[in-house]
Enzyme design. Sequence first.
Site, PDB file in Angstrom:
ATOM      1  N   HIS A 118      61.959  78.075   7.497  1.00 14.48           N
ATOM      2  CA  HIS A 118      60.252  77.312   7.973  1.00 14.48           C
ATOM      3  C   HIS A 118      60.856  76.692   9.955  1.00 14.48           C
ATOM      4  O   HIS A 118      59.580  76.882  10.246  1.00 14.48           O
ATOM      5  CB  HIS A 118      60.724  76.326   7.571  1.00 14.48           C
ATOM      6  N   LYS A 120      61.143  76.779  13.219  1.00 13.79           N
ATOM      7  CA  LYS A 120      60.123  76.874  14.440  1.00 13.79           C
ATOM      8  C   LYS A 120      60.865  77.222  16.290  1.00 13.79           C
ATOM      9  O   LYS A 120      60.280  75.894  16.106  1.00 13.79           O
ATOM     10  CB  LYS A 120      58.943  77.340  14.378  1.00 13.79           C
ATOM     11  N   HIS A 346      49.242  70.952  11.767  1.00 16.97           N
ATOM     12  CA  HIS A 346      50.240  70.983  11.135  1.00 16.97           C
ATOM     13  C   HIS A 346      51.786  71.249  11.637  1.00 16.97           C
ATOM     14  O   HIS A 346      52.685  71.143  11.017  1.00 16.97           O
ATOM     15  CB  HIS A 346      49.838  72.915  11.643  1.00 16.97           C
ATOM     16  N   LYS A 348      54.361  68.619  12.080  1.00 19.55           N
ATOM     17  CA  LYS A 348      55.396  66.977  10.881  1.00 19.55           C
ATOM     18  C   LYS A 348      55.840  66.394  12.029  1.00 19.55           C
ATOM     19  O   LYS A 348      56.661  66.682  12.790  1.00 19.55           O
ATOM     20  CB  LYS A 348      56.469  67.308   9.951  1.00 19.55           C
TER      21      LYS A 348
HETATM   22  O1  K8G Z   1      53.363  77.077   8.425  1.00 17.42           O
HETATM   23  C1  K8G Z   1      54.352  77.126   7.598  1.00 17.42           C
HETATM   24  O2  K8G Z   1      54.860  77.879   8.272  1.00 17.42           O
HETATM   25  C2  K8G Z   1      54.697  76.934   5.886  1.00 17.42           C
HETATM   26  C3  K8G Z   1      55.312  77.382   5.610  1.00 17.42           C
HETATM   27  C4  K8G Z   1      55.006  77.401   3.996  1.00 17.42           C
HETATM   28  C5  K8G Z   1      55.291  76.301   3.406  1.00 17.42           C
HETATM   29  N1  K8G Z   1      54.472  76.232   2.122  1.00 17.42           N
HETATM   30  O3  K8G Z   1      55.662  76.698   1.559  1.00 17.42           O
HETATM   31  O4  K8G Z   1      54.672  74.916   1.951  1.00 17.42           O
HETATM   32  C6  K8G Z   1      54.381  75.726   4.894  1.00 17.42           C
HETATM   33  C7  K8G Z   1      54.836  75.700   5.902  1.00 17.42           C
HETATM   34  C8  K8G Z   1      53.244  74.686   6.760  1.00 17.42           C
HETATM   35  O5  K8G Z   1      53.780  74.580   7.989  1.00 17.42           O
HETATM   36  O6  K8G Z   1      52.778  73.747   6.206  1.00 17.42           O
END
Ligand code: K8G
Length: 458
Positions: A118, A120, A346, A348
């Site tokens: 996840h 970035k 988007h 957090k």
């Molecule tokens: O965009 C993303 O990198 C992402 C990928 C998967 C999930 N998930 O499996 O709940 C959530 C996200 C999020 O960032 O919201």
Amino acid sequence: EGSSSLEDKSERMRNYVPFLLTKVRNISGRFNDSKIAVGLRDILSSKMGDLQASAQFNYMFDIPWLIEHYPADKRSKPLLIVHGDQREKKHQLQEEAEPFPNVRLFQAKLPIAYGTHHSKMMLLLYAEGLRVVITTANLIHADWDKKTQGVWISPLFPKYSQENQDEAGPEGSQFQKDLMDYLHQYGPGPLNEWRQHVAEHDMSNAKVRLLASVPGRHIGINKDKWGHMKLRKLLQQYGEFDDIDSWPVIGQFSSIGSLGPDKSKWLCSEWLRSLASTNSLTSLDHDPSLHLMFPTVENVRTSLEGYVAGGSLPYSWKTAAKQPYLKDFFCRWKSECLGRSRASPHLKSYTRISPDLTKAAWFIMTSANLSKAAWGALEKNGSQLMIRSYEIGVLFLPQDFDTSEKFFNLPENQAESNGVILRLPFDLPVVPYTNEDRPWLWDRQYSQPDVHGHRWNP
Ligand SMILES: O=C(O)c1ccc([N+](=O)[O-])cc1C(=O)O
């Protein structure tokens, strides 16, 4: 793009926490000013340095779209893509990378089920030095178009010259050590070279703490290196706050995992205990108030993207049905202060603010949603922390800024202090859900037309 570089502009932001948002198309230009927002082309621009190579860590990629966002004369520089795709998705990514001989792929191992890569992050190697960028946006068009996303751009880290490498000694800065620890978790391979680049650059001017998660069952000294236990350790070590037990904690995120049948199983026990940590030895005799900011169905329906925004808010009905108690904590997404109430969140972010809404004790921007997979869950009587996913974020602490003040000032606090101002990505006070509000669930049908006249029928 303006004449001066982002560096000069950030000079003018001297007394602001260096937390930026991504540019949003179709909102007033004043909310996309370079003091507030940045685009991917800006980040990759040659105004930031003479790019030699880059590494892109992320979850979703559109490789041709990404390469097009590099300056034309930099599109054939070595580009390492660190992903978590397996099987069919991995093959699709390999096909997409095929036409670009400068692109290498590296698959991060996901040893525990339901984990995701996840994180970035961008590592940008210039002739002049190295820069680290941590963000919440995937490397696809939709994530950089009409959403509210977070970006931290490091200062340009200069390469150690031989003499000051000896001065600095092996330990480097804490940020450099933590970043090296994180990169080591990926194991041998193309990241060897990037670990070497990190080791060769002076990161003492980072002004953030690295807050990361890596998959595994972490025990002993490793238990405090990742996830919410790392945060607990940082706040116990550096949380030089006076009495802030009454200060609310706010969590804001774009997805929610399965948190257990009631709040005492994880949310308000181990997780909130970490976020409410300070260096005071008195234990908490009551939970601080907790607000969980997650978009309502109405937030999504009226967003710039309409219901399509909900495709990036993957909260499922099956999970929500198991945790109705969250309703007591939910508040709406609202960002009039930054013109982004309709730019679906988007990013957090997590913070702890004073009851009079004038100060903040700390602020986190991270890829980590509200889930045990991201933050970790204690097991075996608290002796191990089980984490499923890779996550990375930054913690901003007041004492990492050259200020005598113990707290960040929120913009509402007009006091002309010489303190550091923290621009939160959302409005205060938070707006609790009404009885009619419902959290967005991406696998439900919604028939009331959105701003584009569409319904949602997954
Ligand atoms: O965009 C993303 O990198 C992402 C990928 C998967 C999930 N998930 O499996 O709940 C959530 C996200 C999020 O960032 O919201």
